[in-house]
Design a protein around this motif. Sequence first.
Motif, mmCIF file in Angstrom:
data_model
loop_
_atom_site.group_PDB
_atom_site.id
_atom_site.type_symbol
_atom_site.label_atom_id
_atom_site.label_comp_id
_atom_site.label_asym_id
_atom_site.label_seq_id
_atom_site.Cartn_x
_atom_site.Cartn_y
_atom_site.Cartn_z
ATOM 1 N N GLY A 71 48.081 -48.198 22.889
ATOM 2 C CA GLY A 71 47.390 -47.149 23.618
ATOM 3 C C GLY A 71 48.241 -46.594 24.747
ATOM 4 O O GLY A 71 49.179 -47.231 25.226
ATOM 5 N N SER A 72 47.911 -45.371 25.175
ATOM 6 C CA SER A 72 48.639 -44.734 26.272
ATOM 7 C C SER A 72 48.058 -45.101 27.635
ATOM 8 O O SER A 72 48.711 -44.892 28.652
ATOM 9 C CB SER A 72 48.576 -43.208 26.111
ATOM 10 N N GLY A 73 46.835 -45.646 27.666
ATOM 11 C CA GLY A 73 46.205 -45.986 28.935
ATOM 12 C C GLY A 73 45.540 -44.816 29.623
ATOM 13 O O GLY A 73 44.937 -44.963 30.689
ATOM 14 N N LEU A 74 45.621 -43.596 29.026
ATOM 15 C CA LEU A 74 45.060 -42.424 29.671
ATOM 16 C C LEU A 74 43.533 -42.430 29.629
ATOM 17 O O LEU A 74 42.892 -41.817 30.475
ATOM 18 C CB LEU A 74 45.611 -41.156 29.015
ATOM 19 N N LEU B 185 50.593 -34.994 34.551
ATOM 20 C CA LEU B 185 49.933 -33.841 33.945
ATOM 21 C C LEU B 185 48.619 -34.243 33.281
ATOM 22 O O LEU B 185 47.618 -33.517 33.366
ATOM 23 C CB LEU B 185 50.871 -33.195 32.916
ATOM 24 N N LYS B 186 48.619 -35.396 32.616
ATOM 25 C CA LYS B 186 47.394 -35.859 31.966
ATOM 26 C C LYS B 186 46.296 -36.143 32.995
ATOM 27 O O LYS B 186 45.111 -35.841 32.764
ATOM 28 C CB LYS B 186 47.681 -37.109 31.134
ATOM 29 N N VAL B 187 46.697 -36.732 34.132
ATOM 30 C CA VAL B 187 45.705 -37.009 35.177
ATOM 31 C C VAL B 187 45.119 -35.706 35.716
ATOM 32 O O VAL B 187 43.905 -35.584 35.922
ATOM 33 C CB VAL B 187 46.343 -37.833 36.310
ATOM 34 N N LEU B 188 45.988 -34.707 35.943
ATOM 35 C CA LEU B 188 45.503 -33.422 36.435
ATOM 36 C C LEU B 188 44.586 -32.748 35.423
ATOM 37 O O LEU B 188 43.562 -32.148 35.788
ATOM 38 C CB LEU B 188 46.693 -32.515 36.763
ATOM 39 N N GLU B 189 44.940 -32.835 34.142
ATOM 40 C CA GLU B 189 44.080 -32.266 33.111
ATOM 41 C C GLU B 189 42.723 -32.960 33.070
ATOM 42 O O GLU B 189 41.679 -32.319 32.906
ATOM 43 C CB GLU B 189 44.761 -32.374 31.742
ATOM 44 N N GLU B 190 42.748 -34.294 33.228
ATOM 45 C CA GLU B 190 41.485 -35.036 33.199
ATOM 46 C C GLU B 190 40.619 -34.679 34.398
ATOM 47 O O GLU B 190 39.404 -34.505 34.280
ATOM 48 C CB GLU B 190 41.777 -36.544 33.195
#
Length: 399
Positions: free
Chosen positions: A358-361, A190-195
Motif C-alpha cells: 500500500g501507499s499509505g495515502l 500533492l496527494k495530501v493537498l488533493e485529499e
Amino acid sequence: MGVFGEAHAIRLPVSPGTERPMLRRWPFAATAGALLVYNSMLLAGSAGFGALAVPAAALLAGPVLWAWYRPVAAWCAMVVAQVALTGLGVALDSPFPFVPQPWLLNQTLAQLPVMYVLALSSPRRVTTITFGVTFAAGSAVTASQGMEPDRLARGLLSWVLALLVATVLGHARRMRLLDTLRVAEELGRLKVLEERSRIARELHDVVAHHMSVIAVQAASAPYRIEGGVSEAAAKEFAAINAAARASLRDMRHLLGALRGSDEAPTTAPQPGLRDLDALVESVRRAGVPVKLVIGDPPPAPSPVVSLTAYRIVQEALSNVVRHAPGAATTVTIDDAGDELTVEVENERPTGTTTPPAGSGLGLVGMRERVTALGGRLTASAAEGGGFTVRASLPKGDGE
C-alpha cells in the motif's frame, strides 16, 4: 553542523539505530569472513606475521563488517588499521613483496566496501574529505618504506583509481536514491493537498445546509413569532438573513476554486451513518464477510461527524478488500458520551496470495479528516495478523 553532518534536507531511509541506508547484512558478513580467512593464511605463511596473523587479518576484515552498521566509524578503523598494519609489517621485517601496502589485493578488497558505503551514506563534502585523508595516510606509510619512485607511483595510482571507482559508484547511487525520495515526497504532498481539497468540498455541502437553515429562519422569524416583532428586531433578522446569504455566495466561490474548472459539481447528498448498511452490503458482495455493529439507539451525531465516520469506514473497508481479501471484518459504531467511536477490525486474510503493497495515502486521508474535527485516529496491527483502525470523533450537536 559538523563536518560529518547531513547537508541534505531529504535524508536517505536508514536502518533503526544506524547511520547508513538500508542494506543487506549478509554480503558484508560474508566478505569480512572471507577476508579474515584469506588474510590470516597469507600473513601467517608468506608475510611472516606468525601468531599475529589472525589479529592483523581481523584489523582488515573488521571495518568491512562494521561498515554495514557505522560507515564513518568503519572508515576511521580502516585508516588506523592500514597505518598499524604497515608499521607492523616493517617492524617484523616482512619479506618483499608481502610488506603490507594499501594497493595489494588483499588490502584493497577490504577498503572498497567501506568507501562505497561511506559515499552512499554521507554527503559529498564528507566523501571528499575522507577520500583525501585515506590517500594521504596510505601515501605517508608507503613513502616511508623507501621503495623505488616508479613502483610507488604505479602502486598509488592503481590504488587511488580503485578507491575512486568505489566512491563514485556509492555517491552515484546516493544521488539516485535522493532523487527518488524527492519525487516520492513531492507526490505525497500533492496527494495530501488533493485529499484536503476533497474533504473541504464534501464538508461544504454540510455547512451550506446549516447556513441555508439560518437564512430561512432569519427571513421567516418576523412572520412566525406570535404578535410580531419590533422594527429593530425585524431589522436584526434581516441583517442575519443577508449575512447568511452572503456567506453562502462566498462558500460557492470557494467551492468553485477547490473543484477546478474541469470538475463537474455533484448534486447527490453527502453520505452518513444511515448509508453504512448499503456500504457494508457492497463489500460483502466483493467477497469480504463484514459484520456491522451499531449501538441501540443509533448515534445521532452532527452531519459533519456522520460524513467523517462514513468515509473512515469506507476507506478502511477498501483497504481490507485490497490488502486482506476474504478477511472477516467487524465495523463497530459506538456512542461514547461526547465522542463517536468508529472501529474497523479485520482478521488475518485468507489464502496464500501476497497482498499488494500500500501507499499509505488512505490512512493519510483518514487522519486528515479526523484531525479536522479535533479527534484521534489509531491504526495498528492486531493480534493474530489482522489490522485495526479506530477513530474517536467529537460528536458535536446532532441534526
